[in-house]
Motif scaffolding. Structure first.
Motif, mmCIF file in Angstrom:
data_model
loop_
_atom_site.group_PDB
_atom_site.id
_atom_site.type_symbol
_atom_site.label_atom_id
_atom_site.label_comp_id
_atom_site.label_asym_id
_atom_site.label_seq_id
_atom_site.Cartn_x
_atom_site.Cartn_y
_atom_site.Cartn_z
ATOM 1 N N ALA A 1 0.901 -1.147 -0.217
ATOM 2 C CA ALA A 1 -0.080 0.084 -0.140
ATOM 3 C C ALA A 1 0.934 1.297 -0.140
ATOM 4 O O ALA A 1 0.474 2.292 -0.446
ATOM 5 C CB ALA A 1 -0.922 -0.041 1.120
ATOM 6 N N ASN A 2 2.160 1.085 0.542
ATOM 7 C CA ASN A 2 2.801 2.321 0.496
ATOM 8 C C ASN A 2 3.292 2.779 -0.685
ATOM 9 O O ASN A 2 3.634 3.946 -0.893
ATOM 10 C CB ASN A 2 4.179 2.440 1.562
ATOM 11 N N GLU A 3 3.088 1.955 -1.679
ATOM 12 C CA GLU A 3 3.520 2.255 -3.000
ATOM 13 C C GLU A 3 2.486 2.660 -3.837
ATOM 14 O O GLU A 3 2.613 3.442 -4.823
ATOM 15 C CB GLU A 3 4.070 1.032 -3.889
ATOM 16 N N LEU A 4 1.353 2.619 -3.278
ATOM 17 C CA LEU A 4 0.004 3.615 -3.808
ATOM 18 C C LEU A 4 -0.066 4.703 -3.249
ATOM 19 O O LEU A 4 -0.941 5.594 -3.765
ATOM 20 C CB LEU A 4 -1.211 2.547 -3.605
ATOM 21 N N ALA A 5 0.494 5.082 -2.017
ATOM 22 C CA ALA A 5 -0.069 6.193 -1.384
ATOM 23 C C ALA A 5 0.060 7.496 -1.935
ATOM 24 O O ALA A 5 0.917 7.748 -2.921
ATOM 25 C CB ALA A 5 0.968 6.428 -0.014
ATOM 26 N N ASP A 6 -0.991 8.407 -1.936
ATOM 27 C CA ASP A 6 -1.173 9.901 -2.681
ATOM 28 C C ASP A 6 -1.033 9.597 -4.315
ATOM 29 O O ASP A 6 -0.664 10.692 -4.875
ATOM 30 C CB ASP A 6 0.223 10.752 -2.242
ATOM 31 N N GLN A 7 -1.433 8.640 -4.793
ATOM 32 C CA GLN A 7 -1.530 8.260 -6.074
ATOM 33 C C GLN A 7 -2.868 7.456 -6.544
ATOM 34 O O GLN A 7 -3.545 6.758 -5.723
ATOM 35 C CB GLN A 7 -0.396 7.677 -6.483
ATOM 36 N N GLY A 8 -2.869 7.403 -7.886
ATOM 37 C CA GLY A 8 -3.751 6.786 -8.553
ATOM 38 C C GLY A 8 -3.424 6.171 -9.813
ATOM 39 O O GLY A 8 -2.583 6.765 -10.554
ATOM 40 N N PHE A 9 -3.809 4.824 -9.998
ATOM 41 C CA PHE A 9 -3.069 3.985 -11.317
ATOM 42 C C PHE A 9 -4.447 3.288 -12.056
ATOM 43 O O PHE A 9 -5.357 2.799 -11.368
ATOM 44 C CB PHE A 9 -2.117 2.996 -10.647
ATOM 45 N N GLU A 10 -4.055 3.383 -13.237
ATOM 46 C CA GLU A 10 -4.759 2.372 -14.157
ATOM 47 C C GLU A 10 -4.491 1.092 -13.693
ATOM 48 O O GLU A 10 -3.862 0.359 -13.306
ATOM 49 C CB GLU A 10 -4.470 2.406 -15.571
ATOM 50 N N ALA A 11 -6.010 0.488 -13.387
ATOM 51 C CA ALA A 11 -5.999 -0.900 -12.559
ATOM 52 C C ALA A 11 -5.171 -1.813 -13.376
ATOM 53 O O ALA A 11 -4.616 -2.786 -12.647
ATOM 54 C CB ALA A 11 -7.522 -1.227 -12.467
ATOM 55 N N GLN A 12 -5.268 -1.911 -14.576
ATOM 56 C CA GLN A 12 -4.472 -2.829 -15.379
ATOM 57 C C GLN A 12 -2.995 -3.084 -15.239
ATOM 58 O O GLN A 12 -2.303 -3.978 -15.420
ATOM 59 C CB GLN A 12 -4.863 -2.769 -16.935
ATOM 60 N N ARG A 13 -2.398 -1.742 -14.753
ATOM 61 C CA ARG A 13 -1.188 -1.708 -14.537
ATOM 62 C C ARG A 13 -0.754 -2.242 -13.160
ATOM 63 O O ARG A 13 0.465 -2.776 -13.364
ATOM 64 C CB ARG A 13 -0.626 -0.065 -14.641
ATOM 65 N N VAL A 14 -1.618 -2.392 -12.439
ATOM 66 C CA VAL A 14 -1.192 -2.654 -11.079
ATOM 67 C C VAL A 14 -1.676 -4.276 -10.913
ATOM 68 O O VAL A 14 -0.742 -5.027 -10.327
ATOM 69 C CB VAL A 14 -1.866 -1.772 -10.061
ATOM 70 N N ILE A 15 -2.909 -4.597 -11.345
ATOM 71 C CA ILE A 15 -3.184 -6.348 -11.083
ATOM 72 C C ILE A 15 -3.442 -6.903 -12.348
ATOM 73 O O ILE A 15 -3.768 -7.972 -12.289
ATOM 74 C CB ILE A 15 -4.589 -5.965 -10.384
ATOM 75 N N GLY A 16 -2.861 -6.280 -13.389
ATOM 76 C CA GLY A 16 -2.920 -7.079 -14.663
ATOM 77 C C GLY A 16 -4.284 -7.400 -15.428
ATOM 78 O O GLY A 16 -5.359 -6.594 -15.020
ATOM 79 N N ARG A 17 -4.302 -8.484 -16.110
ATOM 80 C CA ARG A 17 -5.396 -8.760 -17.008
ATOM 81 C C ARG A 17 -6.763 -9.017 -16.234
ATOM 82 O O ARG A 17 -7.944 -9.027 -16.661
ATOM 83 C CB ARG A 17 -5.102 -9.841 -17.898
ATOM 84 N N CYS A 18 -6.764 -9.384 -14.867
ATOM 85 C CA CYS A 18 -7.846 -9.616 -14.046
ATOM 86 C C CYS A 18 -8.497 -8.550 -13.924
ATOM 87 O O CYS A 18 -9.897 -8.810 -13.678
ATOM 88 C CB CYS A 18 -7.505 -10.310 -12.715
ATOM 89 N N ALA A 19 -8.209 -7.151 -14.083
ATOM 90 C CA ALA A 19 -8.679 -5.987 -13.962
ATOM 91 C C ALA A 19 -9.654 -6.113 -15.106
ATOM 92 O O ALA A 19 -10.890 -5.498 -15.074
ATOM 93 C CB ALA A 19 -7.935 -4.906 -14.255
ATOM 94 N N ASP A 20 -9.407 -6.529 -16.400
ATOM 95 C CA ASP A 20 -10.505 -6.389 -17.552
ATOM 96 C C ASP A 20 -11.432 -7.618 -17.247
ATOM 97 O O ASP A 20 -12.786 -7.095 -17.742
ATOM 98 C CB ASP A 20 -9.460 -7.045 -18.832
ATOM 99 N N ASP A 21 -11.368 -8.418 -16.581
ATOM 100 C CA ASP A 21 -12.396 -9.410 -16.120
ATOM 101 C C ASP A 21 -13.418 -8.589 -15.505
ATOM 102 O O ASP A 21 -14.720 -8.947 -15.579
ATOM 103 C CB ASP A 21 -12.051 -10.512 -15.319
ATOM 104 N N LEU A 22 -13.122 -7.814 -14.341
ATOM 105 C CA LEU A 22 -14.079 -7.052 -13.499
ATOM 106 C C LEU A 22 -14.348 -5.969 -14.386
ATOM 107 O O LEU A 22 -15.705 -5.752 -14.204
ATOM 108 C CB LEU A 22 -13.261 -6.639 -12.410
#
Length: 264
Positions: free
Chosen positions: A105-126
């Protein structure tokens, strides 16, 4: 702005706090809303127009269609809202993203990221499942199925994450030192693991929870004095609330709350 919330069944309790959906028809109206320091770890999915986000006085840029948003430890982030809004959000428990996806979580602090960049292809399933859902209830069902598919392979939730959850439930009032001693970890080990799980230091996490509780209390009873709100939220006096408001919201309580609560 209309917000709906839904708490999931107990089997999701270690990983998900709740689901929400915010909708608004703003037309040509444009609103700018400040965010205080906050502990939330989120996946947000935009079904219609997206928020535009600015940080530290910089230019605003549109959010990703599906974004993973980390906790915020400092003020300066603003949401710029306009058009037709419909935003479905998964609110994770402290440590939930880490247990499910191994994300620090400390790598996410004060930021937002495209979900696919962080958790990969499973974001496309969601994303695909949410797009096919007709309403809020169907989107909740889709999100719960998606999370449940991953819980079976998730690592156990860290004891430090459970302590962070206790801090949220207490409104930030549980004594951090006492909770830390119950883990058997040294102060340094506890602080390091806490920040890894939550993105914030233990003290900042508790302060952000308490300040958020004060803002919500004022919104629920606008005629109450700030002195009463401060005492109810656990501040020693109003001056301590003013200090937190300046450091975590960037303005005194009255001015920050008026700006923060301006969304209709």
């Amino acid at each position: 702005m209309w917000t709906r919330r839904h708490r999931p069944p107990a089997k999701f309790g270690d990983h998900i706090r709740y689901f929400s959906e915010r909708t608004a028809e703003l037309g040509n109206q444009s609103l700018s809303v400040p965010l205080p320091a906050r502990v939330d770890q989120l996946i947000e999915f935009y079904l219609e127009d997206r928020y535009r986000i600015s940080r530290g006085g910089g230019p605003a840029s549109p959010a990703a269609e599906m974004a993973i948003v980390g906790p915020q430890g400092r003020p300066g982030t603003r949401l710029h809202l306009s058009g037709s809004l419909k935003v479905f959000t998964i609110h994770f428990q402290p440590g939930g993203l880490n247990a499910l996806f191994g994300i620090a979580a400390n790598e996410l602090a004060d930021q937002g990221f495209e979900a696919q960049r962080v958790i990969g292809r499973c974001a496309d399933d969601l994303r695909d499942d949410l797009l096919q859902a007709d309403d809020f209830a169907a989107r909740i069902d889709a999100a719960q199925r998606w999370v449940l598919d991953r819980i079976s392979n998730a690592k156990p939730v860290d004891i430090v994450a459970r302590i962070a959850r206790d801090l949220i439930e207490s409104g930030g009032l549980s004594p951090v030192g006492k909770l830390a001693r119950e883990t058997g970890l040294s102060d340094r080990q506890f602080a390091r693991r806490f920040e890894h799980q939550t993105g914030l230091t233990p003290k900042l996490f508790a302060r952000a929870v308490r300040f958020g509780a004060a803002l919500e209390a004022k919104s629920a009873a606008p005629k109450r004095s700030w002195t009463d709100v401060a005492y109810e939220a656990g501040y020693a006096d109003q001056s301590h609330l003013i200090r937190d408001s300046r450091q975590l919201g960037g303005a005194p309580p009255r001015r920050f709350h008026a700006d923060w609560s301006a969304v209709p």
